[in-house]
Design an enzyme around this catalytic site. Structure first.
Site, PDB file in Angstrom:
ATOM      1  N   ASP A   1     -13.642  -1.470  10.734  1.00 57.80           N
ATOM      2  CA  ASP A   1     -14.791  -0.566  10.650  1.00 57.80           C
ATOM      3  C   ASP A   1     -16.076  -1.239  11.135  1.00 57.80           C
ATOM      4  OD1 ASP A   1     -12.980   1.124   9.474  1.00 57.80           O
ATOM      5  OD2 ASP A   1     -13.931   1.164   7.496  1.00 57.80           O
TER       6      ASP A   1
ATOM      7  N   MET B   1     -18.147   8.088   9.791  1.00 52.86           N
ATOM      8  CA  MET B   1     -19.113   7.058  10.217  1.00 52.86           C
ATOM      9  C   MET B   1     -18.470   5.684  10.119  1.00 52.86           C
ATOM     10  SD  MET B   1     -22.621   8.233   8.336  1.00 52.86           S
ATOM     11  CE  MET B   1     -23.591   6.916   9.049  1.00 52.86           C
TER      12      MET B   1
ATOM     13  N   TYR C   1     -10.878   4.102  14.546  1.00 54.42           N
ATOM     14  CA  TYR C   1      -9.842   4.587  13.626  1.00 54.42           C
ATOM     15  C   TYR C   1      -9.693   6.103  13.726  1.00 54.42           C
ATOM     16  CZ  TYR C   1      -7.399   4.829   9.049  1.00 54.42           C
ATOM     17  OH  TYR C   1      -6.502   5.040   8.016  1.00 54.42           O
TER      18      TYR C   1
ATOM     19  N   GLY D   1       0.802  -1.220   0.000  1.00 55.49           N
ATOM     20  CA  GLY D   1       0.000   0.000   0.000  1.00 55.49           C
ATOM     21  C   GLY D   1       0.838   1.274   0.000  1.00 55.49           C
TER      22      GLY D   1
ATOM     23  N   PRO E   1      -3.483  11.499   4.712  1.00 55.68           N
ATOM     24  CA  PRO E   1      -3.980  11.119   3.382  1.00 55.68           C
ATOM     25  C   PRO E   1      -5.506  11.059   3.396  1.00 55.68           C
ATOM     26  CG  PRO E   1      -2.357   9.523   4.191  1.00 55.68           C
ATOM     27  CD  PRO E   1      -2.764  10.386   5.353  1.00 55.68           C
TER      28      PRO E   1
ATOM     29  N   GLY F   1      -0.936   0.620   9.740  1.00 56.72           N
ATOM     30  CA  GLY F   1      -2.255   0.873  10.308  1.00 56.72           C
ATOM     31  C   GLY F   1      -3.258  -0.155   9.823  1.00 56.72           C
ATOM     32  N   ILE F   2      -4.309  -0.315  10.617  1.00 57.04           N
ATOM     33  CA  ILE F   2      -5.366  -1.258  10.256  1.00 57.04           C
ATOM     34  C   ILE F   2      -6.728  -0.580  10.412  1.00 57.04           C
ATOM     35  CG2 ILE F   2      -4.065  -3.316  10.927  1.00 57.04           C
ATOM     36  CD1 ILE F   2      -5.776  -3.366  13.540  1.00 57.04           C
TER      37      ILE F   2
HETATM   38  N1  CAA Z   1     -21.826   8.621   4.863  1.00 60.13           N
HETATM   39  C1  CAA Z   1     -23.157   8.601   4.982  1.00 60.13           C
HETATM   40  N2  CAA Z   1     -23.859   7.491   5.222  1.00 60.13           N
HETATM   41  C2  CAA Z   1     -23.172   6.348   5.357  1.00 60.13           C
HETATM   42  C3  CAA Z   1     -21.776   6.288   5.239  1.00 60.13           C
HETATM   43  C4  CAA Z   1     -21.106   7.498   4.982  1.00 60.13           C
HETATM   44  N3  CAA Z   1     -19.787   7.544   4.840  1.00 60.13           N
HETATM   45  N4  CAA Z   1     -21.391   5.015   5.420  1.00 60.13           N
HETATM   46  C5  CAA Z   1     -22.500   4.297   5.630  1.00 60.13           C
HETATM   47  N5  CAA Z   1     -23.586   5.091   5.573  1.00 60.13           N
HETATM   48  C6  CAA Z   1     -24.982   4.718   5.751  1.00 60.13           C
HETATM   49  C7  CAA Z   1     -25.383   3.587   4.825  1.00 60.13           C
HETATM   50  O1  CAA Z   1     -25.762   4.087   3.558  1.00 60.13           O
HETATM   51  C8  CAA Z   1     -26.530   2.973   5.578  1.00 60.13           C
HETATM   52  O2  CAA Z   1     -27.678   3.774   5.405  1.00 60.13           O
HETATM   53  P1  CAA Z   1     -29.123   3.074   5.260  1.00 60.13           P
HETATM   54  O3  CAA Z   1     -29.320   2.345   6.559  1.00 60.13           O
HETATM   55  O4  CAA Z   1     -29.991   4.247   5.053  1.00 60.13           O
HETATM   56  O5  CAA Z   1     -28.978   2.172   4.068  1.00 60.13           O
HETATM   57  C9  CAA Z   1     -26.142   3.126   7.039  1.00 60.13           C
HETATM   58  O6  CAA Z   1     -25.151   4.182   7.073  1.00 60.13           O
HETATM   59  C10 CAA Z   1     -25.504   1.869   7.615  1.00 60.13           C
HETATM   60  O7  CAA Z   1     -24.445   1.480   6.754  1.00 60.13           O
HETATM   61  P2  CAA Z   1     -24.227  -0.013   6.322  1.00 60.13           P
HETATM   62  O8  CAA Z   1     -25.491  -0.642   5.798  1.00 60.13           O
HETATM   63  O9  CAA Z   1     -23.031  -0.067   5.432  1.00 60.13           O
HETATM   64  O10 CAA Z   1     -23.947  -0.667   7.742  1.00 60.13           O
HETATM   65  P3  CAA Z   1     -23.065  -1.896   8.046  1.00 60.13           P
HETATM   66  O11 CAA Z   1     -23.196  -2.138   9.501  1.00 60.13           O
HETATM   67  O12 CAA Z   1     -23.312  -3.005   7.075  1.00 60.13           O
HETATM   68  O13 CAA Z   1     -21.565  -1.370   7.713  1.00 60.13           O
HETATM   69  C11 CAA Z   1     -19.668  -0.002   7.860  1.00 60.13           C
HETATM   70  C12 CAA Z   1     -21.056  -0.289   8.393  1.00 60.13           C
HETATM   71  C13 CAA Z   1     -18.769  -1.235   8.072  1.00 60.13           C
HETATM   72  C14 CAA Z   1     -19.108   1.139   8.701  1.00 60.13           C
HETATM   73  C15 CAA Z   1     -19.733   0.353   6.371  1.00 60.13           C
HETATM   74  O14 CAA Z   1     -20.719   1.342   6.154  1.00 60.13           O
HETATM   75  C16 CAA Z   1     -18.419   0.919   5.890  1.00 60.13           C
HETATM   76  O15 CAA Z   1     -17.492   0.179   5.631  1.00 60.13           O
HETATM   77  N6  CAA Z   1     -18.352   2.237   5.741  1.00 60.13           N
HETATM   78  C17 CAA Z   1     -17.139   2.903   5.263  1.00 60.13           C
HETATM   79  C18 CAA Z   1     -16.347   3.434   6.411  1.00 60.13           C
HETATM   80  C19 CAA Z   1     -15.131   4.108   5.845  1.00 60.13           C
HETATM   81  O16 CAA Z   1     -15.213   5.173   5.243  1.00 60.13           O
HETATM   82  N7  CAA Z   1     -13.989   3.508   6.022  1.00 60.13           N
HETATM   83  C20 CAA Z   1     -12.772   4.046   5.477  1.00 60.13           C
HETATM   84  C21 CAA Z   1     -11.870   2.901   5.127  1.00 60.13           C
HETATM   85  S1  CAA Z   1     -10.439   3.452   4.278  1.00 60.13           S
HETATM   86  C22 CAA Z   1      -9.515   4.180   5.435  1.00 60.13           C
HETATM   87  O17 CAA Z   1      -9.769   4.152   6.596  1.00 60.13           O
HETATM   88  C23 CAA Z   1      -8.275   4.869   4.947  1.00 60.13           C
HETATM   89  C24 CAA Z   1      -8.290   6.279   5.313  1.00 60.13           C
HETATM   90  O18 CAA Z   1      -7.554   6.703   6.175  1.00 60.13           O
HETATM   91  C25 CAA Z   1      -9.172   7.226   4.573  1.00 60.13           C
END
Ligand code: CAA
Length: 241
Positions: free
Chosen positions: A88, A142, A147, A13, A177, A84-85
């Site tokens: 979520d 969210m 994290y 990565g 980032p 980092g890990i």
């Molecule tokens: N903004 C607005 N709404 C969001 C959202 C966001 N970023 N993420 C999720 N939602 C909403 C969904 O659309 C959903 O809405 P509805 O109930 O109306 O459909 C609700 O929140 C619940 O979401 P999920 O159905 O996805 O719930 P889940 O329990 O299955 O999963 C989760 C939850 C694991 C947190 C998943 O939403 C997810 O992976 N979200 C992304 C989180 C994220 O941004 N991670 C970054 C990873 S990369 C990183 O960390 C590197 C870095 O430094 C940037």
């Protein structure tokens, strides 16, 4: 002048891009990794960069790992805390295990890695520490209470340590980032990425690991001694806090 550098999580990565860029800039690089032996060996063969295995969430393992690097490459002058890990989950589903894993690996590792190299940097009057934080430590996200807390903690750690290192020629900076095209981001649900993340990035795309590595090369240069305690955002315009 070439210096000795450690990059944690340095074989995949963003970390892999940092290791390669530091080597290209003339430094002797040790790339740390925690688990993925196959990827680490492939990385070593491809780049000629030495790889060292230890878990950055464990204090004693960091001490021993750093000692092994210093024996092979000499005193560590550049440290990039990149490992980092993510675990979520919405907070109402977040387990204690997922909380602790992220705090220990992403934030605890800064203590574990900086402490063993700090005395030497002070004695030699030179050091460069770069902590790879995240946009989500600046703005919150969210599903990332663990994290975001760890990444915000990294920024506080950076600022406090920068004050202590300033008179000793040691700079400590953070890079935040945004969403970068790595396995960590592509592991997210595609729908969340398409619906909630990509539309918020003004440049209209994910970042590339090399775009973070450039910033690291800048911050660790001998000539960057007046840049300390800073937080450099590289997020495609997604957050301008
Ligand atoms: N903004 C607005 N709404 C969001 C959202 C966001 N970023 N993420 C999720 N939602 C909403 C969904 O659309 C959903 O809405 P509805 O109930 O109306 O459909 C609700 O929140 C619940 O979401 P999920 O159905 O996805 O719930 P889940 O329990 O299955 O999963 C989760 C939850 C694991 C947190 C998943 O939403 C997810 O992976 N979200 C992304 C989180 C994220 O941004 N991670 C970054 C990873 S990369 C990183 O960390 C590197 C870095 O430094 C940037």
């Amino acid at each position: 002048m070439g210096r000795t550098a450690i990059v944690t999580g340095g074989t995949r990565g963003i970390g892999a891009a940092i290791s390669k860029a530091l080597k290209e800039a003339g430094h002797q690089v040790a790339a740390n990794y925690a688990g993925n032996e196959e990827k680490a060996n492939a990385f070593r063969e491809e780049t000629g960069i030495s790889v060292f295995k230890w878990d950055v969430s464990e204090e004693a393992a960091c001490r021993e790992g750093i000692a092994a690097v210093e024996e092979e490459l000499g005193p560590v002058e550049i440290l990039v805390n990149n490992a980092g890990i993510t675990r979520d989950a919405m907070f109402h589903k977040l387990s204690g295990e997922a909380w602790r894993a992220v705090i220990d690996t992403n934030l605890g590792s800064l203590f574990n890695m900086c402490r063993p190299v700090w005395d030497g940097m002070r004695e030699r009057g030179f050091g460069r520490i770069v902590n790879i934080s995240s946009i989500n430590g600046q703005k919150g996200q969210m599903g990332q209470v663990n994290y975001s807390a760890a990444k915000a903690g990294e920024i506080g750690f950076t600022r406090a340590l920068a004050l202590e290192g300033a008179r000793k020629g040691i700079t400590v900076n953070a890079i935040c980032p945004g969403y970068i095209a790595t396995e960590m981001v592509t592991a997210m649900p595609q729908e969340v990425l398409d619906k909630h993340i990509l539309p918020q990035i003004p440049v209209g795309r994910l970042g590339e690991p090399e775009e973070i590595a450039r910033a690291v090369v800048f911050l660790v240069a001998d000539e960057a001694g007046f840049v300390t305690g800073s937080t450099l955002s590289a997020n495609g315009g997604q957050y301008m806090g």
